[in-house]
Structure formats: C-alpha cells, structure tokens
Design a protein around this motif. Structure first.
Motif, PDB file in Angstrom:
ATOM      1  N   VAL A  48      24.761   5.760  30.394  1.00  0.00           N
ATOM      2  CA  VAL A  48      23.440   5.982  29.789  1.00  0.00           C
ATOM      3  C   VAL A  48      23.334   5.230  28.465  1.00  0.00           C
ATOM      4  O   VAL A  48      24.211   5.345  27.604  1.00  0.00           O
ATOM      5  CB  VAL A  48      23.176   7.490  29.575  1.00  0.00           C
ATOM      6  N   TYR A  49      22.262   4.467  28.350  1.00  0.00           N
ATOM      7  CA  TYR A  49      21.993   3.712  27.120  1.00  0.00           C
ATOM      8  C   TYR A  49      20.586   4.048  26.625  1.00  0.00           C
ATOM      9  O   TYR A  49      19.713   4.413  27.422  1.00  0.00           O
ATOM     10  CB  TYR A  49      22.116   2.202  27.376  1.00  0.00           C
ATOM     11  N   SER A  50      20.392   3.929  25.309  1.00  0.00           N
ATOM     12  CA  SER A  50      19.054   4.154  24.763  1.00  0.00           C
ATOM     13  C   SER A  50      18.763   3.109  23.701  1.00  0.00           C
ATOM     14  O   SER A  50      19.599   2.839  22.830  1.00  0.00           O
ATOM     15  CB  SER A  50      18.959   5.554  24.164  1.00  0.00           C
ATOM     16  N   GLY A  51      17.580   2.528  23.795  1.00  0.00           N
ATOM     17  CA  GLY A  51      17.190   1.503  22.822  1.00  0.00           C
ATOM     18  C   GLY A  51      15.717   1.590  22.517  1.00  0.00           C
ATOM     19  O   GLY A  51      15.007   2.434  23.059  1.00  0.00           O
ATOM     20  N   GLY A  52      15.265   0.722  21.655  1.00  0.00           N
ATOM     21  CA  GLY A  52      13.844   0.642  21.336  1.00  0.00           C
ATOM     22  C   GLY A  52      13.465   1.384  20.078  1.00  0.00           C
ATOM     23  O   GLY A  52      12.452   1.085  19.460  1.00  0.00           O
ATOM     24  N   THR A  84      13.440   9.542  23.082  1.00  0.00           N
ATOM     25  CA  THR A  84      12.550  10.673  23.365  1.00  0.00           C
ATOM     26  C   THR A  84      12.601  11.078  24.846  1.00  0.00           C
ATOM     27  O   THR A  84      12.381  12.237  25.176  1.00  0.00           O
ATOM     28  CB  THR A  84      11.096  10.323  22.996  1.00  0.00           C
ATOM     29  N   VAL A  85      12.898  10.107  25.705  1.00  0.00           N
ATOM     30  CA  VAL A  85      13.032  10.421  27.134  1.00  0.00           C
ATOM     31  C   VAL A  85      14.156  11.422  27.336  1.00  0.00           C
ATOM     32  O   VAL A  85      14.021  12.415  28.066  1.00  0.00           O
ATOM     33  CB  VAL A  85      13.332   9.113  27.922  1.00  0.00           C
ATOM     34  N   PHE A  86      15.261  11.170  26.646  1.00  0.00           N
ATOM     35  CA  PHE A  86      16.420  12.055  26.831  1.00  0.00           C
ATOM     36  C   PHE A  86      16.184  13.413  26.183  1.00  0.00           C
ATOM     37  O   PHE A  86      16.593  14.444  26.715  1.00  0.00           O
ATOM     38  CB  PHE A  86      17.684  11.366  26.301  1.00  0.00           C
ATOM     39  N   ILE A  87      15.496  13.396  25.042  1.00  0.00           N
ATOM     40  CA  ILE A  87      15.168  14.668  24.388  1.00  0.00           C
ATOM     41  C   ILE A  87      14.293  15.496  25.341  1.00  0.00           C
ATOM     42  O   ILE A  87      14.506  16.692  25.535  1.00  0.00           O
ATOM     43  CB  ILE A  87      14.442  14.439  23.038  1.00  0.00           C
ATOM     44  N   SER A  88      13.308  14.844  25.960  1.00  0.00           N
ATOM     45  CA  SER A  88      12.409  15.569  26.876  1.00  0.00           C
ATOM     46  C   SER A  88      13.157  16.085  28.093  1.00  0.00           C
ATOM     47  O   SER A  88      12.931  17.211  28.535  1.00  0.00           O
ATOM     48  CB  SER A  88      11.293  14.662  27.395  1.00  0.00           C
ATOM     49  N   LEU A  89      14.031  15.253  28.654  1.00  0.00           N
ATOM     50  CA  LEU A  89      14.753  15.690  29.855  1.00  0.00           C
ATOM     51  C   LEU A  89      15.661  16.877  29.540  1.00  0.00           C
ATOM     52  O   LEU A  89      15.736  17.838  30.312  1.00  0.00           O
ATOM     53  CB  LEU A  89      15.583  14.537  30.437  1.00  0.00           C
ATOM     54  N   ALA A  90      16.311  16.827  28.367  1.00  0.00           N
ATOM     55  CA  ALA A  90      17.208  17.922  27.987  1.00  0.00           C
ATOM     56  C   ALA A  90      16.417  19.217  27.802  1.00  0.00           C
ATOM     57  O   ALA A  90      16.952  20.308  27.959  1.00  0.00           O
ATOM     58  CB  ALA A  90      17.957  17.574  26.705  1.00  0.00           C
ATOM     59  N   GLY A  91      15.106  19.073  27.493  1.00  0.00           N
ATOM     60  CA  GLY A  91      14.270  20.242  27.243  1.00  0.00           C
ATOM     61  C   GLY A  91      13.621  20.803  28.498  1.00  0.00           C
ATOM     62  O   GLY A  91      12.913  21.813  28.431  1.00  0.00           O
ATOM     63  N   ILE A 116      19.558   3.051  39.716  1.00  0.00           N
ATOM     64  CA  ILE A 116      18.981   2.992  38.363  1.00  0.00           C
ATOM     65  C   ILE A 116      17.790   3.938  38.269  1.00  0.00           C
ATOM     66  O   ILE A 116      16.874   3.875  39.088  1.00  0.00           O
ATOM     67  CB  ILE A 116      18.510   1.547  38.053  1.00  0.00           C
ATOM     68  N   LEU A 117      17.804   4.775  37.246  1.00  0.00           N
ATOM     69  CA  LEU A 117      16.657   5.646  36.986  1.00  0.00           C
ATOM     70  C   LEU A 117      15.667   4.871  36.114  1.00  0.00           C
ATOM     71  O   LEU A 117      15.974   4.541  34.962  1.00  0.00           O
ATOM     72  CB  LEU A 117      17.131   6.917  36.272  1.00  0.00           C
ATOM     73  N   GLY A 118      14.484   4.618  36.660  1.00  0.00           N
ATOM     74  CA  GLY A 118      13.512   3.768  35.951  1.00  0.00           C
ATOM     75  C   GLY A 118      12.623   4.546  35.010  1.00  0.00           C
ATOM     76  O   GLY A 118      11.445   4.751  35.299  1.00  0.00           O
ATOM     77  N   VAL A 119      13.162   4.958  33.871  1.00  0.00           N
ATOM     78  CA  VAL A 119      12.361   5.754  32.926  1.00  0.00           C
ATOM     79  C   VAL A 119      11.703   4.929  31.826  1.00  0.00           C
ATOM     80  O   VAL A 119      10.803   5.408  31.149  1.00  0.00           O
ATOM     81  CB  VAL A 119      13.179   6.883  32.245  1.00  0.00           C
TER      82      VAL A 119
END
Ligand code: AMP
Length: 554
Positions: A323-327, A301-308, A247-250
C-alpha cells in the motif's frame, strides 16, 4: 560531482533493485499488445459484478477506434475523456492510441466553464463523456462554439455490470442524448473493425493531464508514451508486482496517480484493476472484500475513510500486501493509527503530474523516518534513473540538509506543457523540473517536504490554485477584491478560504458568494468559507499578500 548527483539514496533501495532500469517497451500500446499476447484471458477490469478480459478490452477499443476514425478522428488528434473510474476510461484511452491520437484526462467534477477551457486548450476533436454529464455540462461547452469537438460518445456507469449498486446508482437512469453516439451501440456496430492508423511513437503525447499554476491557467502536461511507460515499470519493479496481483483503483483515473499506478500498471503486468465508479467508502470496502486486491495507491484520505467504515475488520484488509499513498502529506500519527487498526504500513510516495507519478517512493517494507524538527514523514528516496537536487533561492545547489526547492531530472519527467513554451521554460529549464515544493535531503538520502514555494492549496490531494478561484470571485458584481488561501482542515489537510472586500454599496452574504462559486467550479475548489474585510493587505506595489492572509487565518 555534487552530493545529489552521486545519488546517496541508492544504498537505501530494496535488496536486488538496480540503480537504473530500461523498460522493455517504449509506448503504452506496445505494453498493452505484449500483455495481450501473453495473457489474453486475464481479467483486466473487475467492475462490481462485471468482468472484462484483455481480449475483450482489445476488441472494444478496436471498435471505438474504428468509429472515431470513421468520423474523421485523425492521427495526432485529441479526445477528452470525461468519465469516472469506469471501464469506459480504459476503452477510451486505448481507442485513441489505436486511432493514432492522445487522450485528455478531464475531472468529471469539472463544470462547463472548466470543461470548455480544457477542450479548447487541448484542441480536442472528440469527447467521451458520461451520459449524465452531457446535458448538464458538456453540451453547453460544445455549443459555446469555443471548442473543436465534432464527435461525442456518451456512456453510462451502468455499462459493464448488472448489480446497479443503489448506494451509487439509485437515482441514475439511462438517456440517449441527441447528437451523440452511445458507447455500447458503437461497440456493437463496429465490432470486428479496426482503425487504420500509424502506431504512436515513444515521444508522442499519450495523455494531456492538466495542472494549474500561479497564473491560474491550467496547462496540459504532455505525458508521453515514453514517460508514462517508464513509471509504470517503476511501480512494477519498486513494489515487486506481478500477474498474481490485483490493483484496487481508488485514485481517480483522470489524475496522474490513477493513470500510472492503476491504468498503465494494470496493462503492463497485466493484472485485474478493480474499479467502483467513484470513491464511496462502503462500496470500496465491499469491493475489497469481494475482489481481494493486493496493491493500491491513493490519497491518505482514502485510507482514513476506509478505516472508518463501520464493521471493517483487520481481515478485510488482509489481502492488501502493498500500500502506497501520495498526492498529499501523510501525518505520521495517521499512518500509525492505520497500522494499528489494519496491520498495514502505508508507504509514502511523492511526485507530480509532471513526473508521471513517482519521483520518490519509500522502499517496499521500510518504515520511513520522520524529521524531528518539522515532524514531516519522509516522502522516500528518488526512484530509478532519477536525480533530485535541492536548490537555494538563487537556483544554486543547496548543501545536503539545507532547505530549498526540489528539482527533478529523470526519464519520467514530461518534456513540457502543451503549446506553452514559456511555461515549459519556466518550470522545466534544461529539462529539470522545478517542483515548487520546498524540502531537504538528509545525509542518508531521504527526502522531506516542509513547505511550498507555489501558492497551491492541497485539499486531500486535489490541487486548488488560488488564482483560478479568485478569477471566479472577481466575476461576481459585488466583489471588489479577493484573495484565496489554504487553511488547515482536519480531514482534507487544507481547505479553501476566501478573503473578499466588497464594492461600495454591495449587499451580499458569504453564503451567497460560496453558492456562486460552487455553481462555477468543481466541488473540491469552491471556498468553504468567505470572510469580508475592508481592505486586503498589499505590498507597496499593490500586490495582494496572500501569505499574510494565510498566516492570519491559521
Ligand atoms: P499533482 O500534480 O496533482 O500530482 O500534485 C503534485 C503535488 O502534490 C506536489 O507538488 C506536492 O505538493 C503534492 N504531493 C504529492 N505527493 C505528496 C506527498 N507524498 N506528500 C506531500 N505532498 C505531496
């Protein structure tokens, strides 16, 4: 039976998944002990070049539990956990459970004013705190005399690794604040000892997780062992995860997504949890390359930053199977861009602190539909054992397809707020959570969020409650009236704006007011812009019309 209680969404579940599940354990300590028996050598934490196995985590948490008990920490007591995504978070949490108590998850961005409230409200008698937050923040909170904290254990993010990545730790030294215990010293001095405390029960609070509300006063959601365990199992079953995963703890561990989708889930499987102190895109990208995680959940935003991240390739992301995104809302276009760039589809997941992370999730491998009218990406379907209804203005069930408040019942819903029976009754009448989110269910059972009944501002998953920011603004001598609203922001989704009218004769610039707020509250909360107005719009009864200001600002 109503359309909702028939659970039309069940037919959308991944093949083979049941409508209801029964977790095999009812406390997180049982979850941990069972995983420890099965897999004592699993590397449960990977932190830069440091590794901690299940056995080592067991020994470390035993030692800390023994030290806490020796200092008078009794069953039922609370300990604040005021650290980043560091190994100490897991050691601290397991230690409080072993000592018979509960953790209080505290955002390390919080300033003294906020920390003092949380420690006082929770009645915490102990605090696990990052060294660098002690002198600057925690000491003042404790010396204010408003808290019951007797024992402070400090730790450093340098503990548990040797790489000392300069991108995070360049300016960081070590210190031994007077009057505190040091975590590494405690682990040595109490090695081999254990606390002699009763095991926590399923309905005992495991973690108090604070969430604000329209009143501006944070309330401690009582995340019990039972409710947390239930949704850890939900993640395992829904996302089909096992011991081969990592698990990636981001997500921040102090927030419900990190607590359940990282900590509780890793302890349940068990499998490695990859931590990197705090989110720094380049550092996390290197952790992905080094540790090859297969699962993660975090704010979009985590995924946006990683993609950048410069130089990030499709191959770098290829280990991430699930991969899931919530919040916070996900814009369908952002999802598509990430898919095009990395080959990964980000599944939406929705829930609240009060639902211990998911009440809804998109079935694994399915691309969620988009509502043609609002353009909203579906947040998914209700998870196991869960009934979600849409209620109209009068609290009656709305017909399928109509917009109303989302109301959730299920084994993951908290029993209430810590010592706040009125707030509990208002938000959880009859045990059903009134979420304050506004949305609808389509005839197939997909749910969509289209608005909010609550005044909350959602800045990249960090929730800001206008009332709290306004209270701080009112504390400034120049301010006559203040109203805080969310305004669109390209990266954060929403950001914080204040409208302020000044007292006659007061002279101050917007920048000075912003600086004042910044010194009083966590960085995600302070207003990014301040607009001075002569008068704030009000109802005939004198209530400030935040919505009107918001509409005017957008
Ligand atoms: P928290 O208690 O901090 O987890 O915040 C819960 C709130 O976050 C919900 O009431 C929603 O307003 C928002 N939220 C959570 N997940 C999503 C999502 N997938 N899409 C849009 N908003 C979300």
């Amino acid at each position: 039976m109503s359309a909702y209680s028939q659970r039309p969404w069940l037919k959308l579940y991944s093949p083979g998944l049941p409508a209801d599940i029964t977790p095999e354990h009812s406390t997180l300590l049982e979850v941990f002990r069972s995983a420890l028996r099965r897999r004592p050598d699993t590397e449960i934490i990977r932190y830069f070049d440091g590794v901690m196995t299940m056995s080592e985590l067991d020994e470390a948490s035993d030692a800390l539990a023994a030290a806490l008990a020796e200092r008078g920490f009794a069953p039922g007591d609370r300990m604040g956990i005021y650290v980043q995504n560091d190994p100490a978070f897991l050691i601290g949490l397991l230690a409080v459970w072993k000592a018979g108590g509960a953790g209080v998850a505290i955002n390390p961005m919080n300033k003294a004013r906020e920390l003092t409230y949380l420690l006082a409200d929770s009645g915490a008698t102990a605090l696990l705190c990052l060294e660098e937050l002690y002198d600057g923040v925690a000491k003042a909170a404790i010396e204010s005399g408003s808290t019951s904290v007797r024992t402070v254990v400090t730790c450093s993010p340098l503990d548990g690794q040797t790489r000392n990545d300069p991108r995070l730790f360049a300016a960081l030294g070590r210190s031994r604040p007077e009057g505190t215990l040091d975590l590494t010293e405690v682990l040595d001095s109490h090695a081999g000892r254990r606390a002699d405390a009763p095991e926590p029960g399923p309905d005992d609070v495991a973690v108090l997780t604070y969430t604000s509300g329209t009143t501006g006063v944070p309330k401690g959601a009582m995340n019990t062992h039972r409710t947390m365990t239930f949704n850890a199992v939900t993640y395992r079953e829904w996302m089909k995860l096992g011991t081969d995963d990592a698990i990636l703890g981001v997500a921040p561990l102090f927030h419900i997504t990190g607590l359940i989708g990282h900590v509780a889930l890793a302890l349940l499987l068990p499998c490695p949890l990859i931590l990197a102190h705090r989110f720094h895109p380049e550092v996390v990208m290197d952790a992905i390359r080094e540790h090859r995680p297969s699962f993660t959940v975090g704010a979009i935003t985590v995924f946006i930053s990683l993609a950048g991240v410069e130089g990030a390739t499709r191959d770098d992301f290829s280990s991430l199977r699930v991969v899931y995104s919530g919040g916070a809302p996900i814009a369908p276009a952002v999802n598509q861009q990430f898919l095009d760039q990395t080959g990964i589809y980000i599944h939406n997941i929705y829930g609240l602190t009060e639902t211990n992370s998911p009440s809804h999730a998109v079935p694994l491998g399915v691309h969620a539909p988009v509502d043609p009218t609002s353009g909203a990406l579906s947040v998914g379907v209700p998870v196991f054992n869960t009934v979600v209804r849409i209620l109209d203005e009068d609290g009656n069930e709305a017909p399928v397809g109509e917009i109303g408040e989302i109301a959730t019942t299920g084994p993951q819903v908290v029993p209430g707020y810590w010592q706040k029976p009125e707030a509990t009754e208002a938000s959880l009448p009859g045990g059903e959570l009134r979420t304050g989110d506004v949305g609808f269910m389509d005839p197939d059972g997909w749910f969509y969020l289209v608005d909010r009944k609550k005044d909350m501002i959602n800045a990249a998953g960090y929730k800001v409650w206008p009332r709290e920011v306004e209270d701080v603004l009112y504390g400034h001598p120049a301010v006559r009236e203040a109203a805080v609203v969310g305004v669109p922001d390209e990266y954060r989704g929403e950001t914080v704006k204040a409208f302020v009218s000044l007292k006659p004769g007061a002279v101050i610039t917007p920048e000075e007011l912003i600086d004042y707020c910044r010194s009083q509250m966590a960085a995600y909360k302070y207003p990014r812009s301040v607009e001075f107005v002569d008068e704030l719009p009000k109802t005939t009864t004198g209530k400030i019309l935040r919505r009107e200001l918001r509409d005017q600002a957008t």
